[in-house]
Design an enzyme around this catalytic site. Structure first.
Site, short mmCIF file in Angstrom:
data_model
loop_
_atom_site.label_atom_id
_atom_site.label_comp_id
_atom_site.label_asym_id
_atom_site.label_seq_id
_atom_site.Cartn_x
_atom_site.Cartn_y
_atom_site.Cartn_z
N GLY A 19 37.02 30.76 39.26
CA GLY A 19 38.04 30.96 38.33
C GLY A 19 38.21 29.65 37.62
O GLY A 19 37.40 28.63 37.48
N GLU A 23 35.97 27.77 43.05
CA GLU A 23 35.06 28.74 43.33
C GLU A 23 35.66 29.65 44.33
O GLU A 23 36.48 29.03 45.22
CB GLU A 23 33.61 28.29 44.01
CG GLU A 23 32.92 27.26 42.72
CD GLU A 23 32.00 28.35 41.89
OE1 GLU A 23 32.28 29.46 41.88
OE2 GLU A 23 31.35 27.54 40.94
N VAL A 24 35.30 30.96 44.54
CA VAL A 24 35.90 31.92 45.57
C VAL A 24 34.66 32.35 46.21
O VAL A 24 33.78 32.90 45.89
CB VAL A 24 36.86 32.90 44.96
CG1 VAL A 24 37.38 33.73 45.97
CG2 VAL A 24 37.66 32.34 44.06
N TYR A 89 41.25 38.58 52.21
CA TYR A 89 40.16 39.15 51.49
C TYR A 89 40.21 40.75 51.05
O TYR A 89 40.69 41.52 51.82
CB TYR A 89 38.86 38.89 52.49
CG TYR A 89 37.70 39.87 51.49
CD1 TYR A 89 37.02 39.45 50.45
CD2 TYR A 89 37.13 40.91 52.27
CE1 TYR A 89 36.26 40.13 49.67
CE2 TYR A 89 35.78 41.75 51.60
CZ TYR A 89 35.38 41.17 50.39
OH TYR A 89 34.53 41.85 49.73
N ASP A 133 50.53 33.04 35.17
CA ASP A 133 49.14 33.40 34.63
C ASP A 133 48.84 34.78 35.01
O ASP A 133 47.98 35.47 35.54
CB ASP A 133 48.13 32.64 35.16
CG ASP A 133 46.81 32.91 34.63
OD1 ASP A 133 46.58 33.03 33.34
OD2 ASP A 133 45.60 32.40 35.25
N LYS A 135 47.37 38.41 34.45
CA LYS A 135 46.47 38.67 33.65
C LYS A 135 45.65 39.96 34.41
O LYS A 135 45.85 40.14 35.42
CB LYS A 135 45.48 37.75 33.07
CG LYS A 135 44.78 37.00 34.38
CD LYS A 135 43.99 35.95 33.54
CE LYS A 135 43.25 34.83 34.70
NZ LYS A 135 42.75 33.92 34.29
N ALA A 137 42.68 40.08 35.24
CA ALA A 137 41.59 39.73 35.97
C ALA A 137 42.25 39.14 37.52
O ALA A 137 41.63 38.99 38.58
CB ALA A 137 41.01 38.61 35.82
N ASN A 138 43.82 38.93 37.63
CA ASN A 138 44.47 38.48 38.68
C ASN A 138 45.07 39.58 39.29
O ASN A 138 46.14 39.36 40.25
CB ASN A 138 45.24 37.46 38.32
CG ASN A 138 44.90 36.25 38.12
OD1 ASN A 138 43.68 35.80 38.58
ND2 ASN A 138 45.47 35.28 37.40
N ASP A 149 46.33 34.70 42.81
CA ASP A 149 45.99 33.67 41.96
C ASP A 149 47.58 32.99 41.57
O ASP A 149 47.55 33.02 40.13
CB ASP A 149 45.13 33.76 40.83
CG ASP A 149 44.53 32.42 40.46
OD1 ASP A 149 45.00 31.41 41.00
OD2 ASP A 149 43.61 32.51 39.55
#
Length: 580
Positions: A19, A23-24, A89, A133, A135, A137-138, A149
């Site tokens: 991200g 890191e995830v 998760y 934020d 979007k 991707a989130n 996020d």
């Protein structure tokens, strides 16, 4: 990092994603034996106090958001100077990946996904958290839609900011105009970003693209987006109206709350008229945008500095003079129009007939809108929480009868959105009767589902849905999972089996055994005659079942023999006769 264990508890399994700040990884919680997502701050940011503070704020703000459409935060901490967050998760795909693989989504599917995102944002906004934020991707989709996020979310005081003065956080593709200009933002900025997400879902591409984040941000401020239907003719007018209202340049022209946006998306999905209205003129977009400093994160998240400015137009002397003349001309025309309007009223020109406003209070929104339409009036909808009226019913109207308005006039309808949400207590661990009383006292409906539990005593609450600690609609149903004690199973049939085999069968079923013996003429020695409790009786695991085991027939004994007494026969006496 495959074998690293954070704080002796979270073992890294594999890398998932990268991200803007971290890191995830997929990890296993060794204490609770479950999979979690572990978000680890980049080393270069771990030494930056402002980024560390922002990272900590993410954990604190996001952990307070307990909602089915928000990824849950479980834990956070520090390990040898590296900061991390432990979160739920979610095994699924991002909305970005779905759009890339499937192309434009059908409008009703986009509306359903958008309504869930709006529900998550509304919950966050009620807790003074602005995502900043939003979007594709989130947004994670795995049966449920979940927003993740909140890494640059701001909690608490809306005026408090962790960013440096003049800095802007977010992703340029989804910037709101005020965000692009570095102005103070509120929940309506998230609504604009969600509008961009809705646009991308039905067209397959965002509304503005460019070679640099600055170029894209400029378009958000100055350019009008191409209507979605021009890119995808299958986009219905009502859905397009929702998208364009959410993406209004002027925040005052957008939906004012995420709840309002969600309501319109749900109405669209249900085939009802939407409340999106024609937009007011956009606010002047002469703001300042960053140009010289642009730190692009890998996922597109950017920090824009306003140390250098880009003006939308930098007019020279001739342009300034032309603009002045234009302004004077517009003002003159407005004054002339006003004078003509006043003159027309004095002469009675253009007067329209007045219509008595119908009384629509108590009607459904659909009925009220139709009644006003039949009377040549327009309806303006405002949603309000209300305990007394069901969701969708008109609570109030302005003006009320017997007021009269001109033909084509507007009547504002206040429509119930249902009972307002109230605090939902956490009753896990309480006695079921105590929990029921506590919930019913706050006007919740209670449903009890018994559930066997080997550890929790009977009649104790072991779970609730929705979870406590947040808010839920007043009058809604709360489902309680209540321990019924240890699991009960029927006693197996071991009659006729030898003692050893019977004890083994009962033990495998979860019972302890004891033995009593009894003689039997019909059951062989060492064989079970019966059990106590009997076969098929429901019994809690761990209870004792007594086996009655045969010792065989009782011993055989002969009855005593009676000997009659011996009789002695005496001979008859001898008689002697004497003859004389």
């Amino acid at each position: 990092m495959a074998q690293e264990v954070f704080t002796g508890r979270y073992q890294i399994i594999r890398h998932i994603a990268r991200g803007g700040m971290a890191e995830v990884y997929l990890a296993r919680d060794l204490l609770l034996d479950r999979e979690v997502a572990l978000k680890v701050l980049f080393p270069e940011f771990a030494s930056d106090r402002s980024f560390v503070e922002r990272f900590r704020r993410e954990a604190r703000s996001a952990a307070s958001l307990n909602h089915p459409n928000i990824v849950a935060i479980y834990d956070w901490g520090e390990e040898e100077g590296t900061y991390f967050i432990v979160m739920e998760y979610v095994e699924g795909s991002t909305l970005r990946d779905i759009i890339r693989s499937e192309g434009p989504l059908v409008s009703h599917r986009a509306a359903d996904i958008g309504a869930d995102i709006a529900s998550a944002l509304a919950f966050a906004h009620h807790h003074n958290v602005v995502h900043r934020d939003v979007k594709t991707a989130n947004v994670l989709i795995s049966g449920l839609v979940k927003v993740t996020d909140f890494g640059i979310a701001r909690a608490g005081d809306p005026q408090e900011s962790l960013t440096q003065t003049g800095a802007v956080m977010g992703t340029a593709t989804y910037f709101s105009p005020e965000q692009a200009q570095g102005h103070n933002i509120d929940a309506r900025s998230d609504i604009y970003s969600l509008g961009v997400v809705l646009y991308e879902m039905v067209t397959g591409r965002p509304p503005f693209v460019g070679d640099t984040p600055v170029a894209i941000a400029y378009q958000h401020v100055k350019e009008t987006p191409q209507p979605p239907s021009q890119l995808n003719p299958d986009v219905p007018p009502d859905f397009e109206a929702i998208v364009l209202k959410a993406m209004a340049k002027n925040p005052a022209n957008r939906y004012q709350t995420a709840d309002d946006l969600r309501t319109d998306l749900v109405r669209f999905s249900n085939g009802q008229p939407v409340n999106a209205e024609p937009l007011l003129p956009a606010a002047a977009a002469t703001g300042v945008m960053a140009a010289t400093t642009m730190q692009d994160a890998v996922d597109g998240t950017s920090v824009m500095s306003r140390t250098t400015t880009i003006t939308a137009d930098e007019p020279g002397p001739e342009k300034k003079r032309t603009s002045t003349y234009f302004v004077v001309l517009v003002v003159a025309l407005v004054l002339l129009a006003g004078l003509l309007f006043l003159l027309a009223r004095q002469l009675g020109i253009g007067s329209t007939a007045k219509i008595t406003v119908p009384d629509v209070i108590g009607r459904t929104q659909v009925e009220a809108t139709q009644i006003l339409s039949n009377a040549d009036l327009k309806a303006k909808i405002e949603t309000v929480p209300d305990d007394a009226r069901q969701s969708g019913q008109v609570v109030d109207q302005d003006p009320k009868p017997p007021a009269r308005v001109s033909k084509g006039g507007t009547v504002t309808l206040k429509v119930s959105s249902g009972a307002p949400p109230v605090d939902l207590p956490d009753v896990v661990g309480r006695d079921v009767n105590e929990a029921r009383d506590l919930l019913e006292a706050r006007d919740f409906q209670v449903q009890v589902n018994p559930k066997a539990d080997d550890q929790v005593p009977a009649d104790r609450v072991i779970g609730q849905d929705p979870k406590g600690g947040g808010k839920a609609p007043k009058g809604s149903t709360v489902t309680l999972a209540v321990s019924s004690g240890r699991e009960q199973v029927p006693v197996p049939n071991v009659v006729g089996r030898d003692q050893s085999a019977a004890a083994n069968i009962l033990g495998q079923a979860g019972f302890d055994t004891s033995t009593q013996t009894s003689a039997s003429d019909s059951v062989a020695n060492g064989t079970v005659i019966r059990t106590e409790p009997g076969t098929g009786t429901p019994l809690a695991k761990g209870s004792t079942v007594t086996m009655i085991v045969s010792t065989g027939p009782p011993p055989t004994t002969s009855p005593p023999t009676t000997v009659p007494p011996t009789t002695t026969t005496k001979p008859p006496p001898t008689t002697t006769s004497t003859t004389i």
